[in-house]
Motif scaffolding. Structure first.
Motif, PDB file in Angstrom:
ATOM      1  N   UNK A 243     -20.419  28.262  -9.542  1.00 32.40           N
ATOM      2  CA  UNK A 243     -19.595  27.092  -9.229  1.00 32.40           C
ATOM      3  C   UNK A 243     -18.260  27.194  -9.950  1.00 32.40           C
ATOM      4  N   UNK A 244     -17.207  26.748  -9.296  1.00 32.36           N
ATOM      5  CA  UNK A 244     -15.881  26.735  -9.932  1.00 32.36           C
ATOM      6  C   UNK A 244     -15.535  25.339 -10.421  1.00 32.36           C
ATOM      7  N   UNK A 245     -14.652  25.292 -11.406  1.00 30.11           N
ATOM      8  CA  UNK A 245     -14.137  24.021 -11.959  1.00 30.11           C
ATOM      9  C   UNK A 245     -15.262  23.117 -12.462  1.00 30.11           C
ATOM     10  N   UNK A 246     -16.184  23.697 -13.198  1.00 26.67           N
ATOM     11  CA  UNK A 246     -17.306  22.906 -13.711  1.00 26.67           C
ATOM     12  C   UNK A 246     -17.511  23.178 -15.199  1.00 26.67           C
ATOM     13  N   UNK A 247     -18.163  22.248 -15.865  1.00 23.38           N
ATOM     14  CA  UNK A 247     -18.630  22.501 -17.229  1.00 23.38           C
ATOM     15  C   UNK A 247     -20.158  22.549 -17.225  1.00 23.38           C
ATOM     16  N   UNK A 250     -22.068  19.738 -15.522  1.00 17.57           N
ATOM     17  CA  UNK A 250     -22.056  19.775 -14.056  1.00 17.57           C
ATOM     18  C   UNK A 250     -23.134  20.719 -13.526  1.00 17.57           C
ATOM     19  N   UNK A 251     -23.240  21.895 -14.155  1.00 19.19           N
ATOM     20  CA  UNK A 251     -24.239  22.871 -13.692  1.00 19.19           C
ATOM     21  C   UNK A 251     -25.639  22.299 -13.904  1.00 19.19           C
ATOM     22  N   UNK A 252     -25.827  21.698 -15.059  1.00 18.81           N
ATOM     23  CA  UNK A 252     -27.145  21.131 -15.371  1.00 18.81           C
ATOM     24  C   UNK A 252     -27.480  20.008 -14.389  1.00 18.81           C
ATOM     25  N   UNK A 253     -26.491  19.179 -14.101  1.00 19.30           N
ATOM     26  CA  UNK A 253     -26.739  18.050 -13.199  1.00 19.30           C
ATOM     27  C   UNK A 253     -27.210  18.526 -11.826  1.00 19.30           C
ATOM     28  N   UNK A 254     -26.494  19.482 -11.254  1.00 13.26           N
ATOM     29  CA  UNK A 254     -26.852  19.921  -9.909  1.00 13.26           C
ATOM     30  C   UNK A 254     -28.239  20.581  -9.927  1.00 13.26           C
ATOM     31  N   UNK A 486     -37.660  29.952 -16.360  1.00  8.57           N
ATOM     32  CA  UNK A 486     -37.615  30.078 -14.899  1.00  8.57           C
ATOM     33  C   UNK A 486     -36.201  30.336 -14.395  1.00  8.57           C
ATOM     34  N   UNK A 487     -35.197  30.079 -15.256  1.00 13.60           N
ATOM     35  CA  UNK A 487     -33.823  30.349 -14.843  1.00 13.60           C
ATOM     36  C   UNK A 487     -32.904  30.367 -16.044  1.00 13.60           C
ATOM     37  N   UNK A 488     -31.711  30.868 -15.806  1.00 15.14           N
ATOM     38  CA  UNK A 488     -30.754  30.892 -16.907  1.00 15.14           C
ATOM     39  C   UNK A 488     -29.359  31.128 -16.384  1.00 15.14           C
ATOM     40  N   UNK A 489     -28.389  30.723 -17.164  1.00 11.74           N
ATOM     41  CA  UNK A 489     -27.013  30.928 -16.746  1.00 11.74           C
ATOM     42  C   UNK A 489     -26.065  30.653 -17.880  1.00 11.74           C
ATOM     43  N   UNK A 490     -24.775  30.588 -17.534  1.00 14.64           N
ATOM     44  CA  UNK A 490     -23.776  30.391 -18.579  1.00 14.64           C
ATOM     45  C   UNK A 490     -22.433  29.987 -17.987  1.00 14.64           C
ATOM     46  N   UNK A 491     -21.584  29.470 -18.877  1.00 15.98           N
ATOM     47  CA  UNK A 491     -20.168  29.348 -18.563  1.00 15.98           C
ATOM     48  C   UNK A 491     -19.613  30.759 -18.699  1.00 15.98           C
ATOM     49  N   UNK A 492     -18.753  31.158 -17.774  1.00 18.40           N
ATOM     50  CA  UNK A 492     -18.246  32.539 -17.828  1.00 18.40           C
ATOM     51  C   UNK A 492     -16.906  32.601 -18.545  1.00 18.40           C
ATOM     52  N   UNK A 493     -16.639  33.781 -19.061  1.00 15.14           N
ATOM     53  CA  UNK A 493     -15.301  34.057 -19.567  1.00 15.14           C
ATOM     54  C   UNK A 493     -14.389  34.159 -18.338  1.00 15.14           C
ATOM     55  N   UNK A 530     -11.886  28.419 -13.818  1.00 12.72           N
ATOM     56  CA  UNK A 530     -13.010  28.380 -14.755  1.00 12.72           C
ATOM     57  C   UNK A 530     -14.285  28.265 -13.928  1.00 12.72           C
ATOM     58  N   UNK A 531     -15.303  29.020 -14.278  1.00  7.33           N
ATOM     59  CA  UNK A 531     -16.503  28.997 -13.448  1.00  7.33           C
ATOM     60  C   UNK A 531     -17.759  29.212 -14.277  1.00  7.33           C
ATOM     61  N   UNK A 532     -18.870  28.905 -13.681  1.00 10.93           N
ATOM     62  CA  UNK A 532     -20.160  28.963 -14.374  1.00 10.93           C
ATOM     63  C   UNK A 532     -21.246  29.079 -13.329  1.00 10.93           C
ATOM     64  N   UNK A 533     -22.434  29.441 -13.743  1.00  9.26           N
ATOM     65  CA  UNK A 533     -23.514  29.560 -12.769  1.00  9.26           C
ATOM     66  C   UNK A 533     -24.867  29.654 -13.416  1.00  9.26           C
TER      67      UNK A 533
END
Ligand code: ASP
Length: 541
Positions: A243-247, A250-254, A486-493, A530-533
């Motif tokens: 996802x773009x333009x998220x913190x 936001x990722x956790x919420x979705x 069961x899953x994992x992710x991060x804010x990206x550089x 800025x993006x994260x996933x």
């Protein structure tokens, strides 16, 4: 099918169909011949239906044909749905009804299968795998794959509704390092060169963000050349998103809403928001970065309490910069010596040199491997620090922090399993956050990325990246369910200078970084959102 058309799946028929003519097709589960009366159970992926060949209602030739059916023959039956004349079978959904046949056709015969097609088969795994096509006929296996399909469909529906685009990324690519070995595919047109199969679509989805796709998802095949484990296969499927333009919120919420949507399907109401815990807290309290929080038995740090005691194992560990911690197996003080010895062996498989124990007897005395080295007062203090009451069994590990975490974390789970504390229908989700950015690899003698090299450090730790890289935390998050990641992710550089710095810390020369990741660093020069996933292991989910 000799001109016939199936009208129903076996398990779809119910009392509501009584009186109708139905054509079913499926496999013969079993046939019981009672002389002039033959019961044939026919199975397909939806369930089982009983067909009754009775002298009174069915002609003799048909009964004779039915008597010759054998397990796993594929048949078609045309007949009338009727209320059962005999006893109702409460065990199956179609237990109130049966089919009175008018026609029976054998579509395919079967040899005697090497094992019965039934639920909870005790068949050896090698045999099951050799005859996987038969194993996958078993109802529990079919339910798993049907559930898997359902989850994928629900995920697609949800993601589409949330404005995610499903985009396929290529499979024959350059390396996408995620900490495992790549599978390589030789190129025919460039002899001596190889494609790598993706360990995940990580870099590709980040490039999609650079290209402005904003919200991407994919149900993606991933390949990692690693040793097999029960929850780790060389090829596996992710529900992958970016996802773009998220913190992070936001990722956790979705994702919380996605989980709620999927779990509703199996009748589980996921309470939102899901609990969050930092990595540090998870390790300190549970000795694990994927704690099972269905039960307590938390780790207690007793280093301060045992300081200066006469027990060399404890003081030695502390002098070497280690720690002494324990868990309290409530009410297990009566555990026989043999069983405690078995726990010591379990501890050893996780790197412990030993395991100290102290059982608090009902009369206030102790049964212990080390009490004799302690003053009475200090022992009391230790028991108090562990919340120990008469009847409890206290178990201690003394070593480097990492070893103590591993040992007590594993022991905690081992005890919970053997004491039946892990309730199957209790679903406890947990976000684990603020992972260390890097971990030291003894094998490679350098830092490696704990998540992957594209994970953003926490801003407040950025200044430590040169002076104390091991202390830098990452903007990474894992979603854990009952002790499974069961899953994992991060804010990206998304800044090329920070990304270059990260490669430097990981031991890449600027030339190597440019050679391997130049396309990403270049992409970062042309306007990056800025993006994260995050990605789930579909089968773990
Ligand atoms: N690519 C990561 C993984 O496979 C997931 C993510 O960070 O989105 O673990």
């Amino acid at each position: 099918m000799q001109g016939l058309k199936r009208t129903h799946r076996c398990g779809e028929l119910s009392a509501a169909n009584v009186g109708e003519t139905a054509t079913i097709m499926g496999w013969v589960q079993k046939n019981r011949n009672k002389g002039g009366l033959v019961f044939v159970d026919v199975r397909d992926r939806s369930g089982i239906i009983q067909v009754v060949f009775d002298e009174g209602s069915v002609d003799a030739a048909l009964i004779e044909k039915a008597a010759k059916l054998r397990s796993e023959y594929v048949v078609a039956v045309v007949g009338k749905v009727a209320k059962r004349s005999g006893a109702v079978n409460e065990n199956i959904a179609t237990g109130e009804i049966e089919i009175i046949p008018e026609e029976l056709r054998v579509l395919s015969e079967s040899e005697t299968p090497p094992f019965q097609i039934e639920e909870n088969s005790k068949t050896k795994e090698e045999v099951r795998l050799k005859y996987r096509y038969l194993d996958l006929r078993r109802p529990d296996m079919q339910r798993n794959l049907m559930m898997r399909s359902k989850v994928a469909t629900l995920a697609r529906q949800f993601m589409a509704n949330e404005g995610f685009l499903e985009i396929e990324t290529p499979v024959l690519i350059g390396s996408t390092p995620e900490g495992a070995r790549d599978y390589l595919v030789p190129s025919r047109v460039h002899p001596g060169s190889f494609y790598a199969l993706p360990q995940s679509p990580q870099l590709l989805k980040q490039l999609l963000m650079c290209s402005g796709y904003d919200r991407y998802f994919q149900i993606a095949k991933c390949f990692r050349d690693e040793d097999l484990r029960a929850d780790r296969q060389p090829e596996f499927t992710q529900i992958d998103m970016e996802l773009s333009f998220v913190d992070m919120d936001d990722v956790i919420d979705v994702n919380e809403r996605l989980l709620k949507y999927i779990f509703k399907e199996i009748g589980v109401d996921v309470q939102l928001p899901i609990q969050r815990m930092t990595w540090q807290e998870a390790m300190d309290r549970f000795g694990s970065d994927k704690p099972d929080i269905r039960f307590g038995m938390e780790l207690q740090d007793v280093s301060e309490v045992v300081k200066g005691c006469g027990f060399g194992v404890f003081t030695g560990a502390l002098e070497n910069g280690g720690t002494v911690r324990g868990i309290n197996a409530k009410g297990q003080g009566h555990m026989p010596r043999k069983k405690i010895d078995a726990l010591v062996e379990v501890a050893k498989t996780y790197g412990a040199k030993g395991l100290a124990y102290l059982a608090v007897n009902e009369d206030g005395t102790y049964k212990s491997s080390f009490a004799k080295f302690f003053e009475e007062e200090q022992l009391k203090e230790l028991v108090k620090a562990m919340d120990g009451e008469p009847g409890d069994l206290l178990l201690f590990a003394a070593d480097k922090k990492k070893v103590v975490w591993d040992v007590l974390g594993a022991l905690r789970l081992h005890l919970a399993k053997s004491l039946d504390l892990l309730k199957k229908d209790d679903f406890r989700f947990l976000w684990v956050t603020e992972f260390p950015l890097l971990e030291w690899s003894e094998e490679q003698n350098r830092f490696v990325a704990m998540h992957h090299p594209f994970t953003m450090p926490m801003e407040e730790d950025l200044d430590k990246i040169d002076s104390d890289p091991g202390a830098v935390r990452a903007q990474a998050y894992d979603i854990v369910l009952n002790g499974n990641e069961i899953g994992g992710g991060s804010i990206r550089i998304h800044q090329d200078d920070i990304q270059s710095k990260m490669f430097e810390v990981l031991g890449f020369t600027p030339e190597q970084a440019q050679k391997q990741f130049g396309f990403l660093l270049d992409a970062f020069k042309y306007g990056v959102p800025p993006h994260a996933g995050l990605a789930y292991g579909l089968d773990r989910l």
